[in-house]
Write an enzyme that holds these catalytic residues in place. Structure first.
Site, PDB file in Angstrom:
ATOM      1  N   LYS A  63       0.807  -1.235   0.000  1.00 44.91           N
ATOM      2  CA  LYS A  63       0.000   0.000   0.000  1.00 44.91           C
ATOM      3  C   LYS A  63       0.837   1.281   0.000  1.00 44.91           C
ATOM      4  O   LYS A  63       0.376   2.314  -0.473  1.00 44.91           O
ATOM      5  CB  LYS A  63      -0.963   0.018   1.194  1.00 44.91           C
ATOM      6  N   ASP A  98     -10.064   2.575   1.938  1.00 48.86           N
ATOM      7  CA  ASP A  98     -10.185   2.048   3.305  1.00 48.86           C
ATOM      8  C   ASP A  98     -10.789   3.112   4.221  1.00 48.86           C
ATOM      9  O   ASP A  98     -11.539   2.800   5.146  1.00 48.86           O
ATOM     10  CB  ASP A  98      -8.803   1.658   3.860  1.00 48.86           C
TER      11      ASP A  98
END
Ligand code: ATR
Length: 281
Positions: A63, A98
């Site tokens: 990420k 997210d």
């Protein structure tokens, strides 16, 4: 046919292919969703671009790595992590769904984060996403972590990133504070919202927050989704608190990515059914 994928390692047990492909089917979109384990995140994004992928999700451990291969959205830049890449722009856009996943999981349960006093337990990737979601609308966010320095670093970074109004809006910036797990004793009884962003409770009957601290005015999200009803959620429900299981967070980060890629509302029910069926297997 459109092609989407997930970059990560390991990804073989990911539920994202089933969740997204159920979404494509319900929406009548001709698309596939595949998993890939590249050597590195940035290299994976470059390879997917060459292979004409339309979009990627990115998970552990890539990420941060993919940041160098994309133009991050302001939110992804602030969180310092990208979990969704959109190839419809040049360079590809790197988003962080997210963060929206946390907010939409609470929204779905009827819990507004506006002006709440929140406690986040954990300062890893999930803790960063939860803290960002809350800092965009909460009045105060306290981050408690086993390793206190990690919580302090996260809060210092976010204080700079959120300098001024949250999410570019006109409201006051969130108050951010950091501490160790012992500080939960003071923080949780006064909190409106609690997020477990540690791995405590995963495949075990442990909890990061003592049952005696939980109360009926609290909404609790557990990022852990194996089991769906963790000890924390079971004890929170017993205390009369609102509970939100980790599958909602997983679902809504996927829903947000689906909507970013396809520019249409996601078939949330179909995606939720596929995800929960996968979790039961
Ligand atoms: P993720 O990206 O899923 O958040 P991570 O970066 O490995 O994963 O972070 C895991 C989180 O769970 C951290 O906050 C970690 O605390 P430390 O920073 O002190 O390691 C927390 N955690 C893991 N095991 C724990 C335990 N037994 N007790 C308390 N916290 C724990």
């Amino acid at each position: 046919m459109d092609v989407y994928g997930l970059l990560g390692s390991p990804v073989e047990h990911s539920l994202s292919p089933a969740m997204h492909e159920a979404g494509y089917e319900a929406a009548g979109i001709d698309a596939r969703y595949v998993t890939c384990e590249p050597e590195g995140g940035a290299a994976g994004v470059a390879a997917a671009a060459q292979l004409d992928f339309d979009g990627l999700n990115v998970t552990v451990p890539f990420k941060q790595d993919v940041l160098s291969a994309v133009e991050p959205t302001p939110r992804a830049a602030r969180v310092g992590a990208v979990n969704t890449v959109d190839f419809s722009t040049t360079p590809p856009t790197g988003a962080n769904t997210d963060v929206a996943g946390v907010r939409r999981a609470f929204d779905h349960a009827g819990v507004s984060l506006d002006g709440v006093d929140a406690v986040v337990v954990g300062a890893g990737g999930a803790g960063r996403a939860a803290t960002a979601a809350l800092a965009e609308s909460a009045a105060s966010v306290h981050v408690a972590n086993r390793t206190v320095e990690r919580a302090e670093t996260l809060v210092d970074e976010f204080r700079t990133a959120f300098d001024g109004a949250p999410d570019g809006g006109d409201g006051p910036p969130a108050t951010l504070s950091a501490g160790g797990l012992a500080g939960l004793t003071d923080a949780v009884p006064d909190a409106d919202v609690l997020v477990n962003a540690t791995s405590v409770g995963m495949e075990s009957d442990e909890t990061p927050v003592g049952a005696e601290l939980l109360h009926a005015d609290l909404a609790v999200l557990d990022a852990v989704y194996t089991p769906l009803e963790t000890r924390l959620l079971r004890e929170a429900a017993a205390a009369g608190a609102e509970t939100v299981d980790g599958a909602w967070m997983l679902l809504f980060q996927g829903v947000e990515a689906f909507e970013l890629w396809t520019e249409q509302d996601a078939p949330v029910d179909a995606m939720n059914e596929a995800l929960r069926a996968g979790l039961e297997e």
